[in-house]
Scaffold this active site. Structure first.
Site, PDB file in Angstrom:
ATOM      1  N   ASP A   1       0.802  -1.137  -0.068  1.00 31.51           N
ATOM      2  CA  ASP A   1       0.139  -0.044   0.078  1.00 31.51           C
ATOM      3  C   ASP A   1       0.750   1.450  -0.078  1.00 31.51           C
ATOM      4  O   ASP A   1       0.648   2.228  -0.757  1.00 31.51           O
ATOM      5  CB  ASP A   1      -1.072   0.004   1.260  1.00 31.51           C
ATOM      6  CG  ASP A   1      -2.020  -1.060   0.984  1.00 31.51           C
ATOM      7  OD1 ASP A   1      -2.137  -1.673   0.124  1.00 31.51           O
ATOM      8  OD2 ASP A   1      -2.859  -1.319   2.021  1.00 31.51           O
TER       9      ASP A   1
ATOM     10  N   SER B   1      -4.686  -7.603   8.441  1.00 37.50           N
ATOM     11  CA  SER B   1      -3.521  -6.555   8.313  1.00 37.50           C
ATOM     12  C   SER B   1      -3.017  -6.670   9.932  1.00 37.50           C
ATOM     13  O   SER B   1      -3.698  -6.873  10.803  1.00 37.50           O
ATOM     14  CB  SER B   1      -4.095  -4.994   8.008  1.00 37.50           C
ATOM     15  OG  SER B   1      -4.966  -4.540   9.008  1.00 37.50           O
TER      16      SER B   1
END
Length: 408
Positions: A15, A176
Site C-alpha cells: 500500500d 492486516s
C-alpha cells in the site's frame, strides 16, 4: 522546475509503495520516505532501501525505540489507561511519535506536506493528521485513501504492475497487522466476522496459553518514582525492559485480547491484540500502587484514566487537556516505588506479592488482633453518620406510603 516535497510515513508494504508512486505521478511531489523503528526488526532497513528503489528522493529509517517507550509508553502507563476497559493502546500511542517525526523531517527537508497510508475509515488518519496540525498548523496533509479513485485491490495491483512495484505472489495472510515494542494488532479480512475465532497460527508474540509451560514462572518487577526500572533484579533501559517483559509474558501466553471497539470515526471494529509485556507491567504497577497510593488519590486517578485513554485513542496526544492530565498522573506516580512479584501461568498474570519502602499498609492497624490506633467502637458512630441520609429517606418514604389510599 523544482517539485514540492512531501514526507510519507512508509512501511515498505504494497500500500505505501503504491502511495509513494501515486504521490509522484498523480500529485507531482518529490517524496521523502520515513520509516520509524519502533521494534519491528530488520524490515525497517529493508523499507528504507525499498523506498529509494521505488523512487523516493530521500529515505529515513530512525531508531525510535527508546524514545517511544520512555516518552510515550511509560507516561501513558502512569495513567493506568485502558480503552473501553481492555485495550492497552499499543497502536494509538505510536502514532503521535511517528507523526511528530514526520513533521520534523518535513522541516529539515523543506517539505510542504505529509502523507500516510491510513484508510478513510480508521482511527490512524485522525491520529496522524491531528498531531501534524498540532505541531505545524499550516502543514498540508495528503491522505491517498480518501483521494484516489482506486476501487479495490485489483486496481492497486494493476497500478503496481504498471509502475514496476513488486506485488507479493504468495497468498497474503487475510488480515492486516501493526507491530511495535508494545504490541501487535490484527484486524480486517477474516477477523471482520466478530463470531469467528482468530486462527491459531496468527499470533506472533505469544504462545497459545494451552501450550504454555505447565509450571508457572515467578517474575519480579521493580518501580522507581512511577516507572518500571528492573526485572528480576536486572536494571534495564525502557525499551530493553519492555522487550524483556514481552519475552517473559509471551512465553506464558500472556496478553492476548479480542475486542470489538468503538472507533472515533463512529463505527465498531474488531481488533485482536498481543500485548504480553504491557500486560505484565500493568498488573505489576497496580500491585505496587495498592501499597503506595492513598485511597482517594487512587480512586480519583482511576476515575480520570478512561478519559485519558480516550484522548490517546482518538489522537489528542498533543492536545492541552491530555498534557494537563499528564501533569496530574505524573505527580501521582511519584510515590509508586516498590516491587511486585508476579506468577505467570498459561495466559494469567497472578500477583504473588508486593512490597514498597513507603508502603501505606499498616499490618498492626489492619490486624484482627486488638491494639493499635484504631478503636473499633468508633465504627458505630461512623456507620450511623454515613447512614443518616438513607435513614431520613426511609422515614419519609414510610410516612408517604402510610398516607396512600387503600387499593380497591
Amino acid at each position: 522546475m523544482t517539485k514540492e516535497k512531501i514526507v510519507l510515513a512508509y512501511s515498505g508494504g504494497l500500500d505505501t509503495s503504491i502511495i509513494l508512486k501515486w504521490l509522484q505521478t498523480e500529485k507531482n511531489y518529490d517524496v521523502v520516505c520515513f520509516t520509524a523503528d519502533l521494534g519491528q526488526g530488520d524490515e525497517v532497513e529493508e523499507a528504507r532501501v525499498k523506498a529509494l528503489n521505488t523512487g523516493a528522493v530521500a529515505a529515513y529509517a530512525l531508531d525510535l525505540r527508546e524514545e517511544f517507550v520512555r516518552d510515550y509508553v511509560f507516561p501513558m502507563f502512569r495513567s493506568s489507561a485502558l480503552y473501553e476497559g481492555y485495550y492497552l493502546l499499543g497502536t494509538s500511542i505510536a502514532r503521535p511519535l511517528i507523526a511528530k517525526k514526520m513533521v520534523e523531517i518535513a522541516g529539515k527537508e523543506g517539505a510542504v506536506a505529509v502523507s500516510h497510508g491510513a484508510t478513510g475509515k480508521g482511527n490512524d488518519q485522525v491520529r496522524f493528521e491531528m498531531t501534524a496540525y498540532a505541531l505545524k498548523p499550516d502543514i498540508v496533509t495528503v491522505a491517498p485513501w480518501r483521494d484516489w479513485t482506486f476501487q479495490g485491490r485489483a486496481d492497486l495491483e494493476a497500478f503496481a504492475h504498471e509502475h514496476g512495484i513488486p506485488v507479493p505472489t504468495t497468498k497474503k495472510d487475510p488480515w492486516s497487522t501493526d507491530a511495535n515494542l508494545l504490541h501487535i494488532s490484527y484486524e480486517g479480512g477474516i477477523l471482520e466476522d466478530p463470531w469467528a475465532e482468530p486462527p491459531a497460527h496468527m499470533f506472533k508474540l505469544t504462545v497459545d496459553p494451552t501450550e504454555a509451560p505447565s509450571e508457572p514462572e515467578y517474575v519480579e518487577v521493580e518501580f522507581l518514582n512511577g516507572d518500571p526500572v528492573a526485572i528480576n533484579g536486572e536494571q534495564l533501559s525502557p525499551a530493553a525492559l519492555l522487550a524483556k517483559a514481552n519475552e517473559l509474558g509471551g512465553k506464558h501466553g500472556v496478553g492476548r485480547l479480542d475486542l470489538v471497539e468503538n472507533r472515533f470515526v463512529g463505527m465498531k471494529s474488531r481488533g485482536v491484540y498481543e500485548t504480553p509485556g504491557g500486560t505484565v507491567l500493568y498488573h505489576a504497577r497496580r500491585a505496587v500502587e495498592s501499597l503506595t497510593l492513598d485511597r482517594e488519590v487512587l480512586h480519583q486517578r482511576d476515575a480520570l484514566s478512561p478519559k485519558y485513554a480516550e484522548l490517546v485513542y482518538n489522537g489528542f496526544w498533543f492536545a492541552p487537556e491530555r498534557e494537563a492530565l499528564q501533569v496530574y498522573f505524573d505527580h501521582v506516580a511519584q510515590s509508586v516505588t516498590g516491587t511486585a512479584r508476579l506468577k505467570l501461568y498459561r495466559g494469567n498474570v497472578i500477583v504473588a506479592g508486593r512490597k514498597a519502602p513507603q508502603s501505606l499498609y499498616d499490618k498492626d492497624l489492619v490486624s484482627f488482633e486488638a491494639g493499635g490506633d484504631y478503636n473499633q467502637h468508633d465504627a458505630g458512630a461512623f456507620i450511623k453518620l454515613n447512614a443518616l441520609r438513607m435513614r431520613v429517606q426511609a422515614r419519609v418514604k414510610a410516612k408517604a406510603d402510610a398516607k396512600e389510599p387503600a387499593q380497591v
